[in-house]
Design a protein around this motif. Sequence first.
Motif, PDB file in Angstrom:
ATOM      1  N   GLY A   1       1.112 -12.660 -17.787  1.00 26.99           N
ATOM      2  CA  GLY A   1       1.734 -13.555 -16.819  1.00 26.99           C
ATOM      3  C   GLY A   1       0.758 -14.556 -16.240  1.00 26.99           C
ATOM      4  N   ALA A   2      -0.513 -14.139 -16.061  1.00 22.79           N
ATOM      5  CA  ALA A   2      -1.524 -15.049 -15.511  1.00 22.79           C
ATOM      6  C   ALA A   2      -1.725 -16.257 -16.402  1.00 22.79           C
ATOM      7  CB  ALA A   2      -2.846 -14.301 -15.337  1.00 22.79           C
ATOM      8  N   MET A   3      -1.449 -16.118 -17.709  1.00 23.90           N
ATOM      9  CA  MET A   3      -1.610 -17.223 -18.649  1.00 23.90           C
ATOM     10  C   MET A   3      -0.509 -18.269 -18.491  1.00 23.90           C
ATOM     11  SD  MET A   3      -2.590 -14.834 -21.933  1.00 23.90           S
ATOM     12  CE  MET A   3      -2.502 -16.167 -23.116  1.00 23.90           C
ATOM     13  N   ALA A   4       0.537 -17.956 -17.717  1.00 18.09           N
ATOM     14  CA  ALA A   4       1.628 -18.910 -17.487  1.00 18.09           C
ATOM     15  C   ALA A   4       1.793 -19.232 -16.016  1.00 18.09           C
ATOM     16  CB  ALA A   4       2.934 -18.353 -18.053  1.00 18.09           C
ATOM     17  N   GLY A   5       0.792 -18.877 -15.199  1.00 17.87           N
ATOM     18  CA  GLY A   5       0.877 -19.164 -13.773  1.00 17.87           C
ATOM     19  C   GLY A   5       1.835 -18.266 -13.036  1.00 17.87           C
ATOM     20  N   LEU A   6       2.151 -17.100 -13.613  1.00 18.55           N
ATOM     21  CA  LEU A   6       3.064 -16.156 -12.969  1.00 18.55           C
ATOM     22  C   LEU A   6       2.286 -14.929 -12.517  1.00 18.55           C
ATOM     23  CD1 LEU A   6       6.112 -16.245 -15.426  1.00 18.55           C
ATOM     24  CD2 LEU A   6       5.765 -17.574 -13.342  1.00 18.55           C
ATOM     25  N   GLN A   7       2.356 -14.656 -11.238  1.00 18.68           N
ATOM     26  CA  GLN A   7       1.755 -13.451 -10.683  1.00 18.68           C
ATOM     27  C   GLN A   7       2.873 -12.597 -10.098  1.00 18.68           C
ATOM     28  OE1 GLN A   7      -1.010 -15.078  -7.878  1.00 18.68           O
ATOM     29  NE2 GLN A   7      -2.035 -16.323  -9.428  1.00 18.68           N
ATOM     30  N   PHE A   8       2.680 -11.288 -10.117  1.00 17.81           N
ATOM     31  CA  PHE A   8       3.718 -10.367  -9.673  1.00 17.81           C
ATOM     32  C   PHE A   8       3.130  -9.412  -8.644  1.00 17.81           C
ATOM     33  CE2 PHE A   8       4.482 -11.621 -14.031  1.00 17.81           C
ATOM     34  CZ  PHE A   8       5.836 -11.913 -14.078  1.00 17.81           C
ATOM     35  N   ASP A   9       3.869  -9.157  -7.567  1.00 21.41           N
ATOM     36  CA  ASP A   9       3.387  -8.122  -6.657  1.00 21.41           C
ATOM     37  C   ASP A   9       3.618  -6.758  -7.309  1.00 21.41           C
ATOM     38  OD1 ASP A   9       6.036  -7.263  -6.150  1.00 21.41           O
ATOM     39  OD2 ASP A   9       6.224  -8.499  -4.367  1.00 21.41           O
ATOM     40  N   GLU A  10       3.011  -5.722  -6.737  1.00 24.34           N
ATOM     41  CA  GLU A  10       3.030  -4.398  -7.372  1.00 24.34           C
ATOM     42  C   GLU A  10       4.447  -3.875  -7.567  1.00 24.34           C
ATOM     43  OE1 GLU A  10       0.563  -2.709  -8.772  1.00 24.34           O
ATOM     44  OE2 GLU A  10      -0.695  -4.451  -8.347  1.00 24.34           O
ATOM     45  N   ASP A  11       5.310  -4.104  -6.586  1.00 25.55           N
ATOM     46  CA  ASP A  11       6.695  -3.627  -6.702  1.00 25.55           C
ATOM     47  C   ASP A  11       7.436  -4.355  -7.818  1.00 25.55           C
ATOM     48  OD1 ASP A  11       6.337  -1.825  -4.672  1.00 25.55           O
ATOM     49  OD2 ASP A  11       7.164  -3.128  -3.109  1.00 25.55           O
ATOM     50  N   ALA A  12       7.123  -5.638  -8.002  1.00 26.28           N
ATOM     51  CA  ALA A  12       7.762  -6.400  -9.079  1.00 26.28           C
ATOM     52  C   ALA A  12       7.307  -5.885 -10.439  1.00 26.28           C
ATOM     53  CB  ALA A  12       7.440  -7.884  -8.933  1.00 26.28           C
TER      54      ALA A  12
END
Length: 651
Positions: A366-377
């Motif tokens: 996800g970091a390669m597409a500018g997407l970060q996720f919180d732990e619950d996600a």
Amino acid sequence: MAKYELEKLSAETQSALSQLFVITTETIRQFETGEYFVLFGRGSKRVQNILGIEREILILGNVYADQQARSVRFARRIINESDGRLESTLCVIVHQDGRGNTKLKRWGRENGLAIIPIYTSTGILPRGQELERLLSYEFFTQDPFDVTGPVASDAQFFGRRTEAQELARKLQLGHIRSCFGIRKIGKTSILHRVLAEIKNSYDAATLFIDCQRDDVFNLDAAGLLYSVEQSLRGMRETGQSYAEVNATPFTGTTAEATNRFQAVLEQFNVPVILAFDEIDYITPSNGSAVQWRHGFVEFWRNVRAAYHAAARADRKVSLLVSGVSSRWFSVESIDGIENAALAFIPEEYLSPLPRGAANAMIKSIGAMAGLQFDEDALEAISSFCSDMPFWIRKTCSSLHGKIEIAARPITLSVATVSTMLEDYGRDEGAALAKVALQHLFRVYPELRGPALSLLDEGRALPPSLQRTLTRYGIAAANGAISGTMMRMALVMIAEEQPVINELPAQPEGEARPLISEWAEELAAISYRRNMMERSLRSIVINFLRVSALSSKGSATAKATLLAAVGEKRRAELEPFNLDLIAERLYWLELVTIISKHWLLFERVFGDKSVFNRNAEIVNDRPDAHAKQLEPSDIAMHRRALQWLDERIARV
């Protein structure tokens, strides 16, 4: 001349990037037959925030009119040799190939790199904010989750690196191993990884037998034994360490083929590894190759005999069997004949990823597409996909396509991803999981009933069946269904079962009761309103887009739309692109947007008060209430729908 052009492009690149990066290293290097300029750049704080980077990034360039995959291989080599100085998943490549952007992005995905391509036909690059927008767009629009084939590179191989290394070590020592699992669990990926590990780290002769090939599964037991023997003999004569089986029909007996196979094994002084992939094609499950109904036992009985003979001759022979169904390696007999593979091939499974590895995979890609996720996600996505790596990739690819590019980098919360997961499961995910389950049930039909029984949560299964379902990833360790996609797929399969009609038959000649006129009217109102709502969404989005484009300096269509909804809804809708936001708007929100921007819509609807009154009537939704309607109520809804229909039809 070429070197001068390359140096000129390097200088232009440094000048263009000067506002965004500090160049710390500059060289001209050769790789294979190509020549490149190589820059290391440390991004400004703004660039670091936009791209989500902390280390320096590699900036590579060449002047070739046709980009080759070696450019990406060279980038990967430089990054690997930098000892952590450079970002490991990101690279900028400046080039002069009109079709290069697409090629470089695709090759980058295959090598675990997010390539930001910068195309220049004139040798002049944009500068300042224009270049910043270009870098952001090229970075965030690529889909790093979209990997359709087997993966083997370190950057794409998650959670099973140690498992693959251990499997390679055991095969080199003369072990017999198996790798069973549901479709798309990653069997072929780990098999390729193991074979690569053996090639790079061990001295062995490896023969790969792809059983899904027509020329392979159309052989009989004697023919396959002979083909393996002939392929090994060719490897022995040429000194090859790896080959794929050459399928060769054989007119002799199975005994003759076995003697030849046993003799060639004794000629190798290094371990011989036979790797069978897609083994289901040479089992009794393959109805299109009936010779394997009786040939399965015959083949494995003679392979076992040759294996033991090689051991007596102090020769190491290893077997790796990969496929979906372990069924034919776990039954005692087939058609009354003792199953030679029962005690010979172990029943081992490639199960879903451990939860930590699944979460790390989503986070890294996800970091390669500018997407970060919180732990619950992260937990929500992994759980939804039953920790299946391919399902995770497909799901996250869908999420990637629904997040506005301009909003990245963005951290997605569990509240944001939950609704998107539900939509994906309904639209695609359940069907994807269903295909995998149907294939499993086709080659291992004994699992169908126990798997469907998981839908009845109070029903207990025998421990052996429970373990098998857990190994296949259908059930969790506690006996529950492993995830939402799996549950959706099981429900779909269960609904396809023939339904026994337990209602008493209707006496012959007795007419069935007709649907009431009241129900018919409600159904008609509901259908017309749904069609109208769809048309209204399209009108609102298109009018806002045209307005944003025609007025220089005005807000974007998305910004205008979000400004018209409440603050809480604005926060919910912000991450999505304009089309997806439109799909999620409620009827009253559409009406509010039209009212707030009445000047745009006045020529469609005319009188604002009449529009609001008819929209309010339609929103009453009589079909949602279990109550009798008066004829006057139905007539009022008809008139409101007719009024809106006529005006929408003019657009």
